[in-house]
Design an enzyme around this catalytic site. Structure first.
Site, PDB file in Angstrom:
ATOM      1  N   HIS A 146       0.824  -1.208   0.000  1.00 19.10           N
ATOM      2  CA  HIS A 146       0.000   0.000   0.000  1.00 19.10           C
ATOM      3  C   HIS A 146       0.860   1.261   0.000  1.00 19.10           C
ATOM      4  O   HIS A 146       2.081   1.213   0.196  1.00 19.10           O
ATOM      5  CB  HIS A 146      -0.921   0.008   1.225  1.00 19.10           C
ATOM      6  CG  HIS A 146      -0.192   0.018   2.536  1.00 19.10           C
ATOM      7  ND1 HIS A 146       0.305   1.167   3.116  1.00 19.10           N
ATOM      8  CD2 HIS A 146       0.140  -0.994   3.388  1.00 19.10           C
ATOM      9  CE1 HIS A 146       0.897   0.872   4.262  1.00 19.10           C
ATOM     10  NE2 HIS A 146       0.820  -0.436   4.451  1.00 19.10           N
ATOM     11  N   CYS A 191       3.612  -4.797   6.691  1.00 18.25           N
ATOM     12  CA  CYS A 191       3.142  -4.547   5.331  1.00 18.25           C
ATOM     13  C   CYS A 191       4.296  -4.027   4.471  1.00 18.25           C
ATOM     14  O   CYS A 191       5.382  -3.740   4.968  1.00 18.25           O
ATOM     15  CB  CYS A 191       2.001  -3.538   5.341  1.00 18.25           C
ATOM     16  SG  CYS A 191       0.451  -4.164   6.044  1.00 18.25           S
TER      17      CYS A 191
END
Length: 277
Positions: free
Chosen positions: A201, A214
């Site tokens: 992301h 992440c």
């Protein structure tokens, strides 16, 4: 009176010599004990071993644009950093020949394991870099920020199974603690045994592993919306990957809401976080 003037002149002269000691006025270096590790020259990326570079101390008046003009994106990519995280007091890697590293990528032009896949994503933790492959050939690549020590991004083979263009963190907030941390253009590739989801992301890119697991990609559009800078967003890496991997060319209309997907691209995470030297 003459003696007083002579004495005063000698004092001024001596003071001037002391104040102009070159070694005392040259540019300082980053503090080697800085826990923030803002000296990016200490981070070792194997692909840079054969590329000549030097440390560049960032002074109060310096920006990537003022130092490198239109070549600033090249130097930013070289350091795996975004413009917002280049600040006075830190040291970055400066290629000796900036022109020669335009288009720099540590990812191989061909990746045999991806040959049988229409779309295949490789994340190299040791290089802090992501490569997008089509039938084994590199389509494009970009710097990334993976999980920090103790929160390492899991390695192995995974598959994209969800998208969420307007995703936000359920656990972490922005620096001013006023909103949940934005995770624009989110692509989920793994759910751990503890039910923790791992996404690729948009995020800030500080030039080193920085997340809780992440994988973050630079996106100045997100930074402009949240922080008001940069005024003219140019680097939109997370948006580029999102459109390529899970965009409307391959899937139905994207409403911006969370949506599970089938037959998403394979994601392979390899290596280990870079060494600090």
């Amino acid at each position: 009176m003459f003696r007083k003037l002579l004495f005063f002149s000698l004092v001024v002269l001596v003071a001037g010599v002391v104040c102009y000691k070159p070694s005392a006025t040259s540019d300082p270096g980053a503090n080697p004990d800085d826990p923030a590790r803002e000296d990016l020259t200490k981070i070792h990326y194997p692909s840079l071993d054969k590329i000549p570079w030097r440390g560049r101390f960032i002074r109060p008046q310096d920006t990537l644009e003022s130092l490198y003009g239109n070549d600033w994106p090249t130097v930013a990519r070289f350091n795996r950093i975004d413009r917002r995280h280049v600040y006075p007091g830190m040291t970055i890697k400066e290629p000796l020949d900036v022109a020669s590293v335009k288009g720099y990528t540590p990812m191989p032009a061909k990746y045999p394991p991806a040959k049988g896949h229409r779309k295949y994503i490789v994340i190299d933790l040791g290089e802090q870099w992501l490569g997008a492959y089509e039938f084994g050939k590199l389509k494009f690549s970009m710097p990334a920020a993976s999980g920090t020590k103790g929160h390492e991004t899991p390695t192995g083979l995974f598959r994209v199974d969800a998208r969420h263009r307007n995703h936000t963190s359920s656990l972490y907030k922005t620096e001013d603690d006023t909103a949940q941390y934005p995770m624009d253009n989110a692509i989920r590739f793994h759910i751990g045994p503890d039910n923790v989801s791992y996404w690729i992301h948009a995020r800030d890119l500080p030039g080193k592993p920085a997340s809780h697991g992440c994988v973050g990609l630079a996106d100045e559009g997100m930074q402009n919306r949240v922080y008001g800078i940069p005024e003219e967003p140019l680097v939109l890496d997370s948006e580029k990957l999102y459109e390529w991997a899970v965009g409307e060319n391959d899937y139905e209309d994207d409403t911006g809401e969370a949506e599970e997907l089938e037959d998403g691209p394979v994601v392979e995470v390899i290596g280990a976080n870079p060494e600090y030297r």
